[in-house]
Design a protein around this motif. Structure first.
Motif, short mmCIF file in Angstrom:
data_model
loop_
_atom_site.label_atom_id
_atom_site.label_comp_id
_atom_site.label_asym_id
_atom_site.label_seq_id
_atom_site.Cartn_x
_atom_site.Cartn_y
_atom_site.Cartn_z
N VAL A 121 0.87 -1.18 0.00
CA VAL A 121 0.00 0.00 0.00
C VAL A 121 0.90 1.22 0.00
O VAL A 121 1.59 1.51 0.97
CB VAL A 121 -0.94 0.00 1.22
CG1 VAL A 121 -1.70 1.31 1.32
CG2 VAL A 121 -1.92 -1.17 1.12
N LEU A 122 0.93 1.95 -1.11
CA LEU A 122 1.90 3.02 -1.33
C LEU A 122 1.19 4.30 -1.77
O LEU A 122 0.64 4.37 -2.86
CB LEU A 122 2.91 2.61 -2.41
CG LEU A 122 3.74 1.35 -2.11
CD1 LEU A 122 4.42 0.86 -3.37
CD2 LEU A 122 4.76 1.65 -1.03
N LEU A 123 1.24 5.30 -0.92
CA LEU A 123 0.63 6.59 -1.28
C LEU A 123 1.59 7.47 -2.07
O LEU A 123 1.17 8.50 -2.62
CB LEU A 123 0.19 7.34 -0.02
CG LEU A 123 -1.04 6.78 0.70
CD1 LEU A 123 -1.37 7.64 1.92
CD2 LEU A 123 -2.24 6.71 -0.23
N ASN A 124 2.86 7.10 -2.16
CA ASN A 124 3.82 7.96 -2.85
C ASN A 124 4.29 7.37 -4.17
O ASN A 124 5.31 7.80 -4.72
CB ASN A 124 5.02 8.26 -1.95
CG ASN A 124 6.01 7.10 -1.89
OD1 ASN A 124 5.64 5.95 -2.09
ND2 ASN A 124 7.27 7.41 -1.60
N SER A 125 3.57 6.41 -4.70
CA SER A 125 3.99 5.79 -5.95
C SER A 125 3.85 6.78 -7.11
O SER A 125 2.86 7.50 -7.20
CB SER A 125 3.14 4.55 -6.24
OG SER A 125 3.45 4.04 -7.53
N PRO A 126 4.83 6.81 -8.03
CA PRO A 126 4.67 7.64 -9.24
C PRO A 126 3.63 7.06 -10.19
O PRO A 126 3.22 7.74 -11.14
CB PRO A 126 6.08 7.62 -9.87
CG PRO A 126 6.74 6.41 -9.31
CD PRO A 126 6.16 6.19 -7.95
N ASP A 127 3.20 5.82 -9.94
CA ASP A 127 2.14 5.19 -10.72
C ASP A 127 0.80 5.59 -10.12
O ASP A 127 0.43 5.12 -9.03
CB ASP A 127 2.33 3.68 -10.70
CG ASP A 127 1.26 2.92 -11.49
OD1 ASP A 127 0.24 3.53 -11.87
OD2 ASP A 127 1.45 1.71 -11.70
N ALA A 128 0.06 6.45 -10.79
CA ALA A 128 -1.22 6.94 -10.25
C ALA A 128 -2.19 5.81 -9.99
O ALA A 128 -2.98 5.86 -9.04
CB ALA A 128 -1.83 7.96 -11.22
N GLY A 129 -2.14 4.77 -10.82
CA GLY A 129 -3.03 3.64 -10.64
C GLY A 129 -2.75 2.90 -9.33
O GLY A 129 -3.69 2.48 -8.64
N LEU A 130 -1.46 2.75 -8.98
CA LEU A 130 -1.11 2.08 -7.73
C LEU A 130 -1.53 2.93 -6.53
O LEU A 130 -2.00 2.40 -5.52
CB LEU A 130 0.38 1.79 -7.69
CG LEU A 130 0.90 1.07 -6.45
CD1 LEU A 130 0.15 -0.23 -6.19
CD2 LEU A 130 2.40 0.78 -6.57
N THR A 131 -1.38 4.24 -6.65
CA THR A 131 -1.83 5.11 -5.57
C THR A 131 -3.33 5.00 -5.37
O THR A 131 -3.82 4.91 -4.23
CB THR A 131 -1.44 6.57 -5.86
OG1 THR A 131 -0.02 6.67 -5.97
CG2 THR A 131 -1.93 7.50 -4.75
N THR A 132 -4.07 4.98 -6.47
CA THR A 132 -5.53 4.85 -6.38
C THR A 132 -5.93 3.54 -5.73
O THR A 132 -6.82 3.49 -4.87
CB THR A 132 -6.16 4.95 -7.79
OG1 THR A 132 -5.86 6.23 -8.35
CG2 THR A 132 -7.67 4.77 -7.73
N LYS A 133 -5.26 2.45 -6.12
CA LYS A 133 -5.55 1.15 -5.51
C LYS A 133 -5.20 1.16 -4.03
O LYS A 133 -5.93 0.59 -3.19
CB LYS A 133 -4.76 0.06 -6.22
CG LYS A 133 -4.85 -1.34 -5.59
CD LYS A 133 -6.28 -1.87 -5.53
CE LYS A 133 -6.33 -3.34 -5.13
NZ LYS A 133 -5.81 -3.60 -3.78
#
Length: 389
Positions: free
Chosen positions: A107-119
């Motif tokens: 669970v990553l709120l700082n990912s440069p991947d917007a999709g991973l942040t949304t998930k």
């Protein structure tokens, strides 16, 4: 803030009572459900009362597949379990047991991947919703880490705030941020707190593993404690590092085998557990400990020293030891014996201090009943976060 004694807690897995499950682990084909997990947790609460433990971290997989993007059949299970969640929360409140979640390292709120942040926000929302439906107060928190470095530390640190700002209100009310052991230090999370106000979890072992700024322990701990809202008791994480030799299985290479044939039996240039022969396919190499690893039990002298350093500060303590509740029970007995002043802060008296023999018997029963390896949820000590370099 109440005058109640400080709490000691442990995460997820019960080892002192063989056979207890913390969540429904069935595969999706068997239709696992949050309601089944809640039945398991209900039994765990009964166990906690029996042994006098009043803080517990819920499994991050409590609602199996509830946020799996390809399995919509599970997406409504939290709402479907409203009555059961309310009943469990009522029981926990009546027993004065503090509950929390520590979402996984993915669970990553700082990912440069917007999709991973949304998930990730979806995962946090689901767990915050469960705490809300339980009716848990503001002490029921979601603990998370900053995440990956992604080549640029300052940008990744700032991007966490952007992810935090995207979280719905019911998540931000419960989210707390922890310093970690290899990426983002206490100074890093203090920097984030100063800019967005997120409360902070002080992790004692992580503080010693990663403190390039050279912050002093007591003033840093004070700043972490002050980061919490008034009237809400902070909590911290405490663990001792592993100190024993690590046993690592390695293949004997062709080069090593040739050297063994030339010089006779040897350890192959490294400290090994067994004699290595020219015909050996594998060898067990003995290596020094990695200080980021959690010990099986909590060192009582280290813990007592820390608590005396923290005199005058109020916070609950989540013990992150490999033997879970057994480490907690043993620590209570150790504190009562070696540091009664510290034991008293946790309300530990003669009737609460489990004897060493009792804990040993529980551990023996637990080992005999063990059938699956244990994984610490939400803790990146033994498993790297994606994109961590």
């Amino acid at each position: 803030m109440t005058d109640r004694p400080l709490r000691l807690g442990f995460p997820v897995k019960v080892m002192g009572r063989p056979g207890m499950k913390s969540n429904d682990t069935r595969r999706w084909q068997q239709n696992p459900h949050l309601k089944t997990s809640l039945e398991y947790v209900d039994a765990i609460l009964d166990y906690l009362v029996e042994v006098g433990i009043d803080m517990y971290r819920l499994s991050s997989d409590l609602a199996p597949y509830a946020t799996h993007p390809d399995m919509p059949q599970f997406h409504t299970m939290v709402a479907e379990s409203d009555a059961e969640l309310a009943a469990l929360g009522r029981k926990a409140r009546d027993l004065d047991i503090r509950l929390s979640f520590h979402p996984s390292q993915f669970v990553l709120l700082n990912s440069p991947d917007a999709g991973l942040t949304t998930k990730s926000i979806w995962d946090l929302s689901s767990q915050a919703e469960m705490l809300d439906r339980m009716g848990m107060g503001p002490e029921g928190v979601l603990v998370t880490h900053v995440g990956g470095v992604y080549d640029y530390r300052e940008a990744s640190r700032a991007r966490w705030i952007e992810g935090y700002d995207q979280c719905p209100d019911h998540v931000r009310r419960r989210l707390v941020l922890e310093n970690d052991d290899i990426r983002f230090s206490a100074a890093d999370v203090l920097w984030i707190h100063d800019r967005c106000g997120v409360p902070l979890i002080f992790d004692y072992q992580h503080f010693w593993c990663l403190n390039p700024e050279g912050l002093a322990l007591r003033p840093t701990l004070e700043r972490f404690v002050r980061s919490w809202p008034e009237g809400v008791r902070p909590k911290i994480h405490f663990s001792s590092p592993r100190t024993e030799l690590r046993e690592i299985k390695r293949k004997v290479t062709d080069k090593e085998r040739a050297a063994l044939k030339a010089q006779g039996t040897s350890g192959g240039g490294a400290l090994t557990k067994d004699v290595v022969k020219p015909t050996s396919r594998f060898k067990t190499v003995l290596l020094p400990p990695i200080w980021t690893g959690h010990a099986d039990f909590t060192n009582p002298f280290e813990f007592a020293t820390f608590m005396r350093e923290a005199q005058g500060l109020d916070f609950d303590v989540m013990l992150e030891a490999k033997t879970k509740d057994l480490s907690l029970l043993k620590l209570r007995g150790d504190l009562f014996r070696y540091a009664p002043d510290v034991a008293g802060r946790f309300g530990v008296g003669p009737d609460d201090a489990a004897g060493l023999d009792d804990t040993g018997d529980m551990l023996e029963d637990s080992v005999e009943a063990e059938d699956t390896p244990d994984v610490d949820e939400g803790e990146p000590l033994d498993a790297p976060t994606p994109e961590s370099t």
